[in-house]
Motif scaffolding. Sequence first.
Motif, mmCIF file in Angstrom:
data_model
loop_
_atom_site.group_PDB
_atom_site.id
_atom_site.type_symbol
_atom_site.label_atom_id
_atom_site.label_comp_id
_atom_site.label_asym_id
_atom_site.label_seq_id
_atom_site.Cartn_x
_atom_site.Cartn_y
_atom_site.Cartn_z
ATOM 1 N N ALA A 11 13.735 5.949 3.281
ATOM 2 C CA ALA A 11 12.399 6.164 4.304
ATOM 3 C C ALA A 11 11.708 7.359 2.375
ATOM 4 O O ALA A 11 10.880 7.192 1.877
ATOM 5 N N ILE A 12 12.779 8.204 2.365
ATOM 6 C CA ILE A 12 12.246 9.021 1.569
ATOM 7 C C ILE A 12 12.247 8.585 0.137
ATOM 8 O O ILE A 12 11.548 8.231 -0.793
ATOM 9 N N GLU A 13 13.398 7.167 -0.477
ATOM 10 C CA GLU A 13 13.886 7.050 -1.487
ATOM 11 C C GLU A 13 12.261 6.561 -1.795
ATOM 12 O O GLU A 13 11.701 6.239 -3.273
ATOM 13 N N THR A 14 11.590 5.587 -0.818
ATOM 14 C CA THR A 14 10.964 4.773 -0.895
ATOM 15 C C THR A 14 9.317 5.099 -1.295
ATOM 16 O O THR A 14 8.939 4.933 -2.030
ATOM 17 N N TYR A 15 9.271 6.867 -0.743
ATOM 18 C CA TYR A 15 7.769 7.298 -1.231
ATOM 19 C C TYR A 15 8.792 7.899 -2.364
ATOM 20 O O TYR A 15 7.270 7.854 -3.604
ATOM 21 N N GLY A 16 9.777 8.339 -2.620
ATOM 22 C CA GLY A 16 9.640 8.912 -4.197
ATOM 23 C C GLY A 16 8.918 7.802 -5.144
ATOM 24 O O GLY A 16 8.778 8.113 -6.107
ATOM 25 N N CYS A 17 9.341 6.741 -4.966
ATOM 26 C CA CYS A 17 9.465 5.841 -5.854
ATOM 27 C C CYS A 17 8.119 5.566 -5.795
ATOM 28 O O CYS A 17 7.568 4.684 -7.127
ATOM 29 N N ALA A 18 7.671 4.861 -4.589
ATOM 30 C CA ALA A 18 6.034 4.829 -4.339
ATOM 31 C C ALA A 18 5.105 6.025 -5.173
ATOM 32 O O ALA A 18 4.216 5.600 -5.559
ATOM 33 N N LYS A 19 5.524 7.472 -4.822
ATOM 34 C CA LYS A 19 4.673 8.127 -5.431
ATOM 35 C C LYS A 19 4.977 8.973 -7.276
ATOM 36 O O LYS A 19 5.055 9.844 -7.392
ATOM 37 N N TYR A 20 6.397 8.116 -7.774
ATOM 38 C CA TYR A 20 7.034 8.356 -8.923
ATOM 39 C C TYR A 20 5.479 9.331 -10.187
ATOM 40 O O TYR A 20 6.019 9.808 -10.873
ATOM 41 N N GLU A 21 4.386 8.271 -10.508
ATOM 42 C CA GLU A 21 3.979 8.625 -11.167
ATOM 43 C C GLU A 21 2.692 9.886 -10.701
ATOM 44 O O GLU A 21 2.262 10.718 -11.681
ATOM 45 N N TRP A 22 2.493 10.217 -10.048
ATOM 46 C CA TRP A 22 2.059 10.953 -9.682
ATOM 47 C C TRP A 22 2.759 12.291 -9.308
ATOM 48 O O TRP A 22 2.069 13.612 -9.696
ATOM 49 N N LEU A 23 3.803 12.431 -9.246
ATOM 50 C CA LEU A 23 4.619 13.475 -8.378
ATOM 51 C C LEU A 23 5.190 13.546 -10.579
ATOM 52 O O LEU A 23 5.320 14.984 -10.355
ATOM 53 N N LYS A 24 5.087 13.063 -11.175
ATOM 54 C CA LYS A 24 5.115 13.222 -12.565
ATOM 55 C C LYS A 24 4.571 14.182 -13.056
ATOM 56 O O LYS A 24 4.501 14.752 -14.520
ATOM 57 N N THR A 25 3.015 14.139 -13.048
ATOM 58 C CA THR A 25 1.651 15.187 -12.665
ATOM 59 C C THR A 25 2.428 16.359 -12.960
ATOM 60 O O THR A 25 1.690 17.334 -13.920
ATOM 61 N N PHE A 26 3.637 16.803 -12.245
ATOM 62 C CA PHE A 26 3.926 17.863 -12.057
ATOM 63 C C PHE A 26 4.534 18.668 -13.216
ATOM 64 O O PHE A 26 5.189 20.004 -12.754
ATOM 65 N N TYR A 27 4.981 18.099 -13.853
ATOM 66 C CA TYR A 27 6.375 18.992 -14.779
ATOM 67 C C TYR A 27 5.662 19.084 -15.726
ATOM 68 O O TYR A 27 4.513 19.097 -16.384
#
Length: 85
Positions: A69-85
């Motif tokens: 479920a954590i991996e699924t979350y990370g994949c689903a939110k990848y584009e959003w998470l990239k905005t923090f780099y």
Amino acid sequence: MLHLSIPLDLNSDLIKAPVYEAILPKITIADHFLGIEDPQIDRTKRHNLIDIITITVCAVICGADGWVAIETYGCAKYEWLKTFY
């Protein structure tokens, strides 16, 4: 038992007062976990430890209950998470 409902105005100057920032300092997930040593072997490392921790914390807050479920979350939110780099 008597219950009183007191309306809270989130735009109040009292809520925005600097004293609250002094009492509750803003801290990032990365700042909080700064002292943790990364046990991964450099030549096999695929992800930074802080990225793993951050995704895990966010995923669990959103209801993830295991590594899949954590991996699924990370994949689903990848584009959003990239905005923090």
